[in-house]
Design a protein around this motif. Structure first.
Motif, mmCIF file in Angstrom:
data_model
loop_
_atom_site.group_PDB
_atom_site.id
_atom_site.type_symbol
_atom_site.label_atom_id
_atom_site.label_comp_id
_atom_site.label_asym_id
_atom_site.label_seq_id
_atom_site.Cartn_x
_atom_site.Cartn_y
_atom_site.Cartn_z
ATOM 1 N N HIS A 171 21.035 7.639 33.631
ATOM 2 C CA HIS A 171 22.343 8.222 33.302
ATOM 3 C C HIS A 171 23.020 7.393 32.195
ATOM 4 C CE1 HIS A 171 26.406 10.021 34.170
ATOM 5 N NE2 HIS A 171 26.797 8.809 33.820
ATOM 6 N N GLU A 172 22.975 6.073 32.326
ATOM 7 C CA GLU A 172 23.594 5.215 31.298
ATOM 8 C C GLU A 172 22.836 5.329 29.978
ATOM 9 O OE1 GLU A 172 26.437 4.284 31.955
ATOM 10 O OE2 GLU A 172 26.365 4.471 34.129
ATOM 11 N N HIS A 175 24.055 8.226 28.094
ATOM 12 C CA HIS A 175 25.222 7.987 27.235
ATOM 13 C C HIS A 175 24.786 7.415 25.886
ATOM 14 C CE1 HIS A 175 28.228 9.148 30.072
ATOM 15 N NE2 HIS A 175 27.930 8.199 30.948
ATOM 16 N N GLU A 209 29.945 13.188 30.985
ATOM 17 C CA GLU A 209 29.292 12.732 32.224
ATOM 18 C C GLU A 209 28.228 13.732 32.698
ATOM 19 O OE1 GLU A 209 29.423 9.823 33.207
ATOM 20 O OE2 GLU A 209 31.062 9.233 31.900
ATOM 21 N N ASP A 247 30.909 6.486 39.977
ATOM 22 C CA ASP A 247 31.806 5.574 39.288
ATOM 23 C C ASP A 247 33.244 5.746 39.779
ATOM 24 O OD1 ASP A 247 29.649 4.774 37.931
ATOM 25 O OD2 ASP A 247 30.152 5.718 36.040
ATOM 26 N N GLU A 261 34.329 6.079 29.071
ATOM 27 C CA GLU A 261 33.360 7.106 29.425
ATOM 28 C C GLU A 261 33.297 7.404 30.918
ATOM 29 O OE1 GLU A 261 29.804 4.304 30.460
ATOM 30 O OE2 GLU A 261 30.233 6.341 31.069
ATOM 31 N N HIS A 265 33.809 12.593 36.529
ATOM 32 C CA HIS A 265 32.386 12.908 36.427
ATOM 33 C C HIS A 265 32.010 14.315 36.848
ATOM 34 C CE1 HIS A 265 32.492 8.603 36.169
ATOM 35 N NE2 HIS A 265 31.261 8.630 35.729
HETATM 36 ZN ZN ZN Z 1 28.591 7.947 32.920
#
Ligand code: ZN
Length: 299
Positions: A171-172, A175, A209, A247, A261, A265
């Motif tokens: 997921h990161e 980004h 997200e 998060d 960011e 989400h």
């Molecule tokens: Zn994220």
């Protein structure tokens, strides 16, 4: 996940056991300084750049890492295994994404860096805190990861959560893909116009997200095609994890400090749907177009 024989990424900076990132250049601890001094006397090299290099190599001299009091830092076997796991997953994302970029005409893929830290560390996006959970900073194109996050996940999800950990990293990296394709900058400038924290900005945040979840799905699609890495139940497990330790939850604990960011989400249902769509299609451009063009109510 079976990761036997898979390579570890070398784009990893190990700052574990350091305080606040102030010693970010001293990855090798005391031993690093001694080596740097010896190198300086022998070769007349520049201490700053040598220490900088030691920082890059921090992961190699784990036993010599020291905390803020100069005490050696020892890592549990569990944490060492998690570090190796994270390096292998990152290495896999590098292989998969450079191929996807090539095949889907997205230009050249530039690897992000992964910074392992404990507690807090300085980043180009401000001070990173473990309580914020893993995050990506486009200012230095780095993923920041405190491995205790995974240990917390493990306590809540049980021992078989390794695909969930991989999903968090993917997921990161998603980004980062957003950054390389320019999507992240577009949405961030929109958010800045709306004003951070405004309802409109939060809606834009949901777009990046959900897209990051979709891109994590694309990674899983290609990683599975190449290595057969996705097993029954893995996808559900990954989404379950997003729901349990998102998060949002962590941000509440961090009290008010939010990375741009990571405001909102989307719902768990949305996240599941986007991740699955990425996993089923592997079509990066389609995901970007949907995330950018769909009306917010259709996301
Ligand atoms: Zn994220």
């Amino acid at each position: 996940m079976d990761l036997d024989g898979r390579r570890e990424s070398t784009n990893v900076e190990d700052r574990r056991g350091m305080s606040g990132g102030a010693k970010a250049g001293l990855g090798g601890g005391i031993m690093g300084i001694i080596i740097a001094l010896v190198a300086m006397f022998m070769g007349g090299g520049d201490l700053g750049s040598i220490l900088g290099q030691m920082g890059q190599m921090g992961g190699i001299t784990m036993q010599e890492s020291t905390d803020q009091n100069g005490q050696p830092v020892e890592f549990s076997q569990e944490e060492q295994e998690l570090a190796t796991f994270s390096k292998k997953i990152l290495g896999g994302t590098e292989d998969v994404w450079s191929k996807i970029f090539q095949e889907q005409g997205l230009g050249e893929y530039k690897d992000p860096k992964m910074v392992l830290y404990s507690g807090s560390t300085s980043t180009a996006c401000g001070q990173g805190q473990a309580a914020m959970g893993p995050f990506y900073c486009s200012g230095d194109q780095s993923l920041y990861l405190d491995l205790s996050f995974f240990m917390t996940m493990k306590q809540q999800l049980g021992a078989d959560g390794d695909f969930s950990y991989a999903y968090v990293i993917a997921h990161e990296v998603g980004h980062h893909v957003e950054y390389l394709t320019g999507v992240l900058q577009q949405i961030h400038s929109k958010m800045a116009r709306y004003g951070q924290g405004s309802a409109q900005a939060n809606k834009e945040s949901v777009r990046i997200e959900l897209l990051a979840d979709y891109l994590a799905g694309c990674w899983a699609h290609y990683d599975n095609a190449r290595f057969g890495s996705v097993q029954d139940g893995d996808l559900e497990e990954a989404i379950d994890c997003a729901q349990k330790i998102g998060d949002d939850y962590l941000q509440k604990r961090a009290q008010g400090y939010a990375m741009p960011e990571s405001f909102t989400h989307g719902t768990s249902q949305q996240r599941m749907r986007w991740f699955k769509a990425g996993y089923q299609t592997g079509d990066v451009k389609r995901g970007i177009n949907s995330a950018m063009q769909l009306d917010y109510s259709q996301l």
